[in-house]
Scaffold this motif. Structure first.
Motif, short mmCIF file in Angstrom:
data_model
loop_
_atom_site.label_atom_id
_atom_site.label_comp_id
_atom_site.label_asym_id
_atom_site.label_seq_id
_atom_site.Cartn_x
_atom_site.Cartn_y
_atom_site.Cartn_z
N GLY A 182 0.81 -1.21 0.00
CA GLY A 182 0.00 0.00 0.00
C GLY A 182 0.84 1.27 0.00
N THR A 183 0.17 2.36 0.23
CA THR A 183 0.82 3.67 0.28
C THR A 183 1.70 3.76 1.52
OG1 THR A 183 -1.11 4.62 -0.79
CG2 THR A 183 0.40 6.16 0.27
N ASN A 184 2.85 4.36 1.35
CA ASN A 184 3.78 4.55 2.45
C ASN A 184 3.16 5.49 3.48
OD1 ASN A 184 5.93 5.82 4.03
ND2 ASN A 184 7.34 4.82 2.61
N PRO A 185 3.20 5.13 4.76
CA PRO A 185 2.63 6.01 5.79
C PRO A 185 3.21 7.42 5.76
CG PRO A 185 3.20 3.89 6.74
CD PRO A 185 3.73 3.89 5.34
N ARG A 186 4.48 7.55 5.39
CA ARG A 186 5.11 8.87 5.32
C ARG A 186 4.43 9.74 4.27
NH1 ARG A 186 8.28 12.39 8.27
NH2 ARG A 186 8.63 14.07 6.82
N ALA A 187 4.04 9.14 3.14
CA ALA A 187 3.34 9.89 2.09
C ALA A 187 1.98 10.37 2.60
CB ALA A 187 3.17 9.04 0.85
N ILE A 188 1.27 9.48 3.30
CA ILE A 188 -0.03 9.86 3.88
C ILE A 188 0.17 10.99 4.89
CG2 ILE A 188 -1.95 9.05 5.34
CD1 ILE A 188 -2.13 7.81 2.60
N GLU A 189 1.19 10.84 5.73
CA GLU A 189 1.48 11.88 6.73
C GLU A 189 1.69 13.23 6.07
OE1 GLU A 189 4.95 13.19 9.90
OE2 GLU A 189 4.90 11.11 9.22
N GLU B 113 0.78 14.29 3.04
CA GLU B 113 -0.42 14.79 2.36
C GLU B 113 -1.44 15.33 3.36
OE1 GLU B 113 -0.05 11.49 -1.23
OE2 GLU B 113 -1.67 11.32 0.23
N TYR B 114 -1.65 14.60 4.43
CA TYR B 114 -2.65 15.03 5.41
C TYR B 114 -2.16 16.19 6.27
CZ TYR B 114 -6.02 11.64 3.90
OH TYR B 114 -6.95 10.96 3.15
N ALA C 95 -0.43 18.66 5.00
CA ALA C 95 -0.72 19.81 4.13
C ALA C 95 -2.22 20.14 4.18
CB ALA C 95 -0.27 19.53 2.70
N ALA C 96 -3.06 19.10 4.13
CA ALA C 96 -4.51 19.32 4.20
C ALA C 96 -4.91 19.93 5.54
CB ALA C 96 -5.25 18.00 3.97
N LEU C 97 -4.27 19.47 6.61
CA LEU C 97 -4.57 19.99 7.95
C LEU C 97 -4.21 21.47 8.05
CD1 LEU C 97 -5.69 19.11 10.67
CD2 LEU C 97 -3.38 18.40 11.32
N LYS C 98 -3.08 21.85 7.49
CA LYS C 98 -2.69 23.26 7.49
C LYS C 98 -3.72 24.10 6.74
CE LYS C 98 2.28 22.53 7.87
NZ LYS C 98 3.59 22.62 7.19
N ALA C 99 -4.19 23.60 5.60
CA ALA C 99 -5.17 24.35 4.80
C ALA C 99 -6.49 24.50 5.55
CB ALA C 99 -5.39 23.64 3.46
N VAL C 100 -6.94 23.45 6.22
CA VAL C 100 -8.19 23.53 6.97
C VAL C 100 -8.05 24.49 8.14
CG1 VAL C 100 -9.77 22.21 8.45
CG2 VAL C 100 -9.07 21.30 6.25
N ARG C 101 -6.91 24.47 8.81
CA ARG C 101 -6.70 25.41 9.92
C ARG C 101 -6.76 26.85 9.42
NH1 ARG C 101 -1.88 21.98 12.80
NH2 ARG C 101 -3.22 20.64 14.03
N GLU D 99 -7.07 15.02 10.81
CA GLU D 99 -6.17 14.79 11.93
C GLU D 99 -6.09 13.30 12.29
OE1 GLU D 99 -6.96 16.65 15.88
OE2 GLU D 99 -5.18 17.80 15.32
N ALA D 100 -7.21 12.60 12.20
CA ALA D 100 -7.21 11.16 12.48
C ALA D 100 -6.31 10.42 11.49
CB ALA D 100 -8.64 10.61 12.42
N TRP D 101 -6.41 10.76 10.21
CA TRP D 101 -5.55 10.13 9.21
C TRP D 101 -4.09 10.49 9.45
CZ3 TRP D 101 -6.00 7.44 4.38
CH2 TRP D 101 -7.26 6.90 4.16
N TYR D 102 -3.83 11.75 9.74
CA TYR D 102 -2.45 12.21 9.98
C TYR D 102 -1.82 11.43 11.13
CZ TYR D 102 1.40 15.10 11.52
OH TYR D 102 2.66 15.53 11.93
#
Length: 94
Positions: free
Chosen positions: A20-27, A29-30, A32-38, A84-87
């Motif tokens: 599957g996807t490397n956890p570091r890649a998910i970290e 991506e999420y 960056a998404a967390l920063k945008a939502v904040r 945040e849960a995904w991150y």
């Protein structure tokens, strides 16, 4: 694994594995998404929603606008919790 972010709400989270996807890649991506939502949360809180802009409308118009604004902030908070849960799930997997 699932993580509960709010009472009664569980997020489906991935089971990281070699295929599957490397956890570091998910970290990354999420994060960056967390920063945008904040930023979105902060901008919406700072955006004007004042009674003076509703003075020529029916008396309930401002209350309705204020309630809608609070609902939108609640939705952003839910998105924030989801991301945040995904991150943190990805961080914990490393």
């Amino acid at each position: 694994m699932t993580t509960t972010s709010a009472p009664g709400t569980a997020h489906s989270l991935p089971a990281f594995n070699i295929n599957g996807t490397n956890p570091r890649a998910i970290e990354d991506e999420y994060e960056a998404a967390l920063k945008a939502v904040r930023i979105a949360e902060q901008l919406l809180v700072a955006a004007t929603c004042h009674g003076r802009d509703f003075q020529t409308l029916p008396p309930t118009a401002f209350e309705q606008a204020r309630d809608q604004r609070m609902q939108m902030l609640k939705h952003l908070c839910e998105v924030h919790d989801y991301i945040e849960a995904w991150y943190w799930h990805a961080v914990d997997a490393q």
